[in-house]
Design a protein around this motif. Structure first.
Motif, PDB file in Angstrom:
ATOM      1  N   PHE A 129      41.320 101.315  56.979  1.00  0.00           N
ATOM      2  CA  PHE A 129      41.817 101.381  55.598  1.00  0.00           C
ATOM      3  C   PHE A 129      40.746 100.920  54.615  1.00  0.00           C
ATOM      4  N   VAL A 130      40.137  99.784  54.901  1.00  0.00           N
ATOM      5  CA  VAL A 130      39.129  99.229  53.995  1.00  0.00           C
ATOM      6  C   VAL A 130      37.936 100.193  53.884  1.00  0.00           C
ATOM      7  N   LYS A 131      37.578 100.777  55.021  1.00  0.00           N
ATOM      8  CA  LYS A 131      36.414 101.673  55.047  1.00  0.00           C
ATOM      9  C   LYS A 131      36.660 102.950  54.237  1.00  0.00           C
ATOM     10  N   ASP A 132      37.871 103.515  54.360  1.00  0.00           N
ATOM     11  CA  ASP A 132      38.118 104.845  53.777  1.00  0.00           C
ATOM     12  C   ASP A 132      38.838 104.815  52.435  1.00  0.00           C
ATOM     13  N   ASN A 133      39.138 103.635  51.909  1.00  0.00           N
ATOM     14  CA  ASN A 133      39.871 103.565  50.640  1.00  0.00           C
ATOM     15  C   ASN A 133      39.193 102.623  49.655  1.00  0.00           C
ATOM     16  N   ALA A 134      37.881 102.772  49.527  1.00  0.00           N
ATOM     17  CA  ALA A 134      37.115 101.867  48.664  1.00  0.00           C
ATOM     18  C   ALA A 134      37.670 101.793  47.232  1.00  0.00           C
ATOM     19  N   PRO A 135      38.058 102.906  46.595  1.00  0.00           N
ATOM     20  CA  PRO A 135      38.566 102.794  45.223  1.00  0.00           C
ATOM     21  C   PRO A 135      39.819 101.928  45.128  1.00  0.00           C
ATOM     22  N   LEU A 136      40.752 102.078  46.073  1.00  0.00           N
ATOM     23  CA  LEU A 136      41.983 101.270  46.075  1.00  0.00           C
ATOM     24  C   LEU A 136      41.669  99.801  46.334  1.00  0.00           C
ATOM     25  N   VAL A 137      40.823  99.578  47.302  1.00  0.00           N
ATOM     26  CA  VAL A 137      40.480  98.207  47.683  1.00  0.00           C
ATOM     27  C   VAL A 137      39.751  97.510  46.527  1.00  0.00           C
ATOM     28  N   GLY A 138      38.978  98.290  45.793  1.00  0.00           N
ATOM     29  CA  GLY A 138      38.158  97.742  44.711  1.00  0.00           C
ATOM     30  C   GLY A 138      38.952  97.165  43.550  1.00  0.00           C
ATOM     31  N   THR A 139      40.208  97.603  43.367  1.00  0.00           N
ATOM     32  CA  THR A 139      40.990  97.099  42.227  1.00  0.00           C
ATOM     33  C   THR A 139      41.837  95.878  42.593  1.00  0.00           C
ATOM     34  N   LEU A 140      41.806  95.490  43.870  1.00  0.00           N
ATOM     35  CA  LEU A 140      42.698  94.407  44.325  1.00  0.00           C
ATOM     36  C   LEU A 140      42.261  93.035  43.820  1.00  0.00           C
ATOM     37  N   LYS A 141      43.263  92.256  43.353  1.00  0.00           N
ATOM     38  CA  LYS A 141      43.018  90.839  43.064  1.00  0.00           C
ATOM     39  C   LYS A 141      43.243  90.021  44.333  1.00  0.00           C
ATOM     40  N   ALA A 142      44.119  90.535  45.193  1.00  0.00           N
ATOM     41  CA  ALA A 142      44.429  89.787  46.413  1.00  0.00           C
ATOM     42  C   ALA A 142      45.065  90.678  47.462  1.00  0.00           C
ATOM     43  N   MET A 143      44.840  90.291  48.724  1.00  0.00           N
ATOM     44  CA  MET A 143      45.519  90.927  49.848  1.00  0.00           C
ATOM     45  C   MET A 143      46.299  89.836  50.571  1.00  0.00           C
ATOM     46  N   PHE A 144      47.608  90.058  50.741  1.00  0.00           N
ATOM     47  CA  PHE A 144      48.449  89.114  51.494  1.00  0.00           C
ATOM     48  C   PHE A 144      48.731  89.734  52.855  1.00  0.00           C
ATOM     49  N   ASN A 145      48.382  89.048  53.915  1.00  0.00           N
ATOM     50  CA  ASN A 145      48.645  89.537  55.273  1.00  0.00           C
ATOM     51  C   ASN A 145      49.728  88.674  55.913  1.00  0.00           C
ATOM     52  N   LEU A 146      50.778  89.327  56.400  1.00  0.00           N
ATOM     53  CA  LEU A 146      51.905  88.587  56.999  1.00  0.00           C
ATOM     54  C   LEU A 146      51.941  88.879  58.482  1.00  0.00           C
ATOM     55  N   ASP A 147      51.747  87.857  59.292  1.00  0.00           N
ATOM     56  CA  ASP A 147      51.642  88.058  60.741  1.00  0.00           C
ATOM     57  C   ASP A 147      52.257  86.866  61.478  1.00  0.00           C
ATOM     58  N   MET A 148      53.340  87.117  62.189  1.00  0.00           N
ATOM     59  CA  MET A 148      54.049  86.098  62.971  1.00  0.00           C
ATOM     60  C   MET A 148      54.707  85.057  62.055  1.00  0.00           C
TER      61      MET A 148
ATOM     62  N   ILE B 262      37.411  90.767  49.193  1.00  0.00           N
ATOM     63  CA  ILE B 262      38.723  90.655  48.542  1.00  0.00           C
ATOM     64  C   ILE B 262      39.336  89.291  48.895  1.00  0.00           C
ATOM     65  N   PRO B 263      39.849  88.556  47.891  1.00  0.00           N
ATOM     66  CA  PRO B 263      40.530  87.293  48.215  1.00  0.00           C
ATOM     67  C   PRO B 263      41.772  87.576  49.079  1.00  0.00           C
ATOM     68  N   THR B 264      41.901  86.856  50.170  1.00  0.00           N
ATOM     69  CA  THR B 264      43.041  87.114  51.065  1.00  0.00           C
ATOM     70  C   THR B 264      43.861  85.851  51.278  1.00  0.00           C
ATOM     71  N   LEU B 265      45.123  86.062  51.634  1.00  0.00           N
ATOM     72  CA  LEU B 265      46.005  84.970  52.012  1.00  0.00           C
ATOM     73  C   LEU B 265      46.749  85.412  53.270  1.00  0.00           C
ATOM     74  N   PHE B 266      46.639  84.593  54.300  1.00  0.00           N
ATOM     75  CA  PHE B 266      47.206  84.899  55.621  1.00  0.00           C
ATOM     76  C   PHE B 266      48.465  84.048  55.787  1.00  0.00           C
ATOM     77  N   PHE B 267      49.618  84.705  55.900  1.00  0.00           N
ATOM     78  CA  PHE B 267      50.910  84.018  56.051  1.00  0.00           C
ATOM     79  C   PHE B 267      51.278  84.011  57.529  1.00  0.00           C
ATOM     80  N   HIS B 268      51.497  82.855  58.120  1.00  0.00           N
ATOM     81  CA  HIS B 268      51.945  82.803  59.517  1.00  0.00           C
ATOM     82  C   HIS B 268      52.666  81.497  59.797  1.00  0.00           C
ATOM     83  N   ARG B 269      53.325  81.449  60.950  1.00  0.00           N
ATOM     84  CA  ARG B 269      54.055  80.235  61.340  1.00  0.00           C
ATOM     85  C   ARG B 269      53.619  79.746  62.719  1.00  0.00           C
TER      86      ARG B 269
END
Ligand code: BES
Ligand code: ZN
Length: 390
Positions: free
Chosen positions: A278-297, A343-350
């Motif tokens: 996704f990051v490789k093939d969607n540079a324009p979309l990724v470029g406008t992001l202020k943040a990516m939130f990843n939710l895992d477990m 891209i600033p990221t936040l990883f949500f997990h428990r």
């Protein structure tokens, strides 16, 4: 103290029990439906069924969806084991092992399978058994091959099954087993080693959901929807997947929908392949992001809800009740390719529960998912309302 009398907070507190009631019922229904498809291994029919179901949920909420297809080679264990007479003891093929079925006596090699240890026994045409540890799996396998063994069993040095990879291909059937199975493989016992493997091309697909016309998202909510072989993947990671769907549901008729993208990644368990694609093939979309939130477990509470990542995002999350926020860039999930792209990221997990990657990963708590969604929406609010300095 001041916060206690804020009207907005009072409304939130009153609304929560009502929202949780209906959200939990929907989440529970979605969870049961998807878990019934079976483990969502990338490239499997169950993975595709889950994707189609999830796409339909996004569409019913008024989002458009599209797919990003990608493919990659993968080594699969089609069912491997060691048998003692008629008794199937179990085991897992090591990745890059050669396939084959052979019968012969066990030779316990004293130690971990160094050249010197193999020199002390005669393994020619037999099934060599060594302990895990000290030297790489591939080295043990090459030493066994050089000593003339017909097959190799590696016994775990910690509780539980042994899965792993040889890295390089080795022309020998190699099986990993638990200490319990290892203990049954006594010297001279007649065993049948069966290693059934296949190398194939996996066809995988990410789901991208967004409101019509949105091409410059500021926030991306993502979770991986695939699971490992043999594990239902309730906590890892149907919990994150349903969190993303629930965030989309709660955002559907709010301004947030016009500022966000919702991603369900495939191929995470095979090395973060969906998020990398996704990051490789969607540079324009990724470029406008202020943040990516990843939710895992986030569906089993081993630890309080933990938010780890970019220090400014962590700051925005501090003070939310029941949340542990800390700066840092841990590896191991789909935020990594975004962080690597700046891209600033936040990883949500428990935390890592005891059923992680095991057949027992079949339960997620809808209330914990709802609570995670509440927190993600609060942090999203704070990130999007922050006025740029210039
Ligand atoms: N869900 C896990 C990552 C994780 C671990 C989340 C602990 C929360 C707590 C993920 O699916 C996983 O298994 N990742 C692998 C690495 C990946 C590159 C295959 C891991 O952590 O070993
Ligand atoms: Zn996993």
């Amino acid at each position: 103290m001041r916060q206690l009398i804020r009207p907005a907070l009072a409304v939130t507190v009153l609304a929560v029990p009502l929202l949780l009631g209906s959200a939990s019922a929907t989440l529970d229904n979605d969870a049961q439906t998807i878990l019934n498809f079976g483990p969502r291994v990338a490239g499997s029919p169950a993975n595709e069924q889950a994707r189609a179901y999830l796409e339909a949920q996004f569409r019913a909420l008024g989002y458009e969806t599209r797919r990003q297809d990608f493919s990659y080679p993968r080594f699969d264990d089609l069912g491997s084991d060691v048998k003692l007479g008629e008794r199937v003891l179990g085991g897992n093929a090591l990745q890059n092992s050669t396939g084959g079925t052979l019968s012969g006596p066990v030779v316990r090699v004293p130690g971990v399978g160094t050249t010197e240890e193999f020199a002390r026994v005669d393994v020619r045409g037999k099934v060599a058994v060594v302990a895990r540890g000290e030297i790489p799996f591939a080295q043990k396998a090459r030493n066994a091959l050089a000593a003339g063994a017909a097959g190799l069993v590696i016994v775990n040095n910690a509780d539980g099954e042994l899965r792993g990879t040889l890295g390089d291909r080795v022309a020998l059937p190699v099986l990993g087993v638990s200490p319990t199975v290892g203990a049954a493989l006594i010297d001279g016992a007649a065993v049948t080693l069966s290693v059934r493997v296949r190398e194939g091309e996996v066809k995988a697909s990410n789901v991208i959901a967004y409101k019509s016309g949105v091409t410059a998202p500021e926030l991306l909510f993502g979770a991986h929807m695939d699971s490992v072989q043999g594990a239902p993947g309730a906590n890892d990671n149907l919990s994150g997947t349903l969190s993303v769907l629930e965030i989309a549901r709660r955002a559907a008729n709010t301004p947030l929908a016009a500022r966000a993208y919702f991603l369900l990644f495939d191929g995470e368990e095979d090395g973060l392949l969906g998020s990398r694609a996704f990051v490789k093939d969607n540079a324009p979309l990724v470029g406008t992001l202020k943040a990516m939130f990843n939710l895992d477990m986030v569906g089993v509470d081993v630890t309080p809800l933990s938010l780890t990542g970019d220090s400014k995002l962590v700051e925005a999350a501090r003070g939310i009740a029941g949340v542990q926020a800390s700066a840092g860039q841990p590896g191991g999930s789909d935020h990594v390719p975004f962080a690597q792209a700046g891209i600033p990221t936040l990883f949500f997990h428990r935390g890592l529960d005891k059923n992680y990657h095991q057949p027992g990963d079949k339960v997620l708590d809808p209330a914990l998912v709802s609570e995670t969604v509440e927190v993600a929406l609060k942090v999203a609010d704070s990130v999007l309302s922050a006025t740029p300095v210039r």
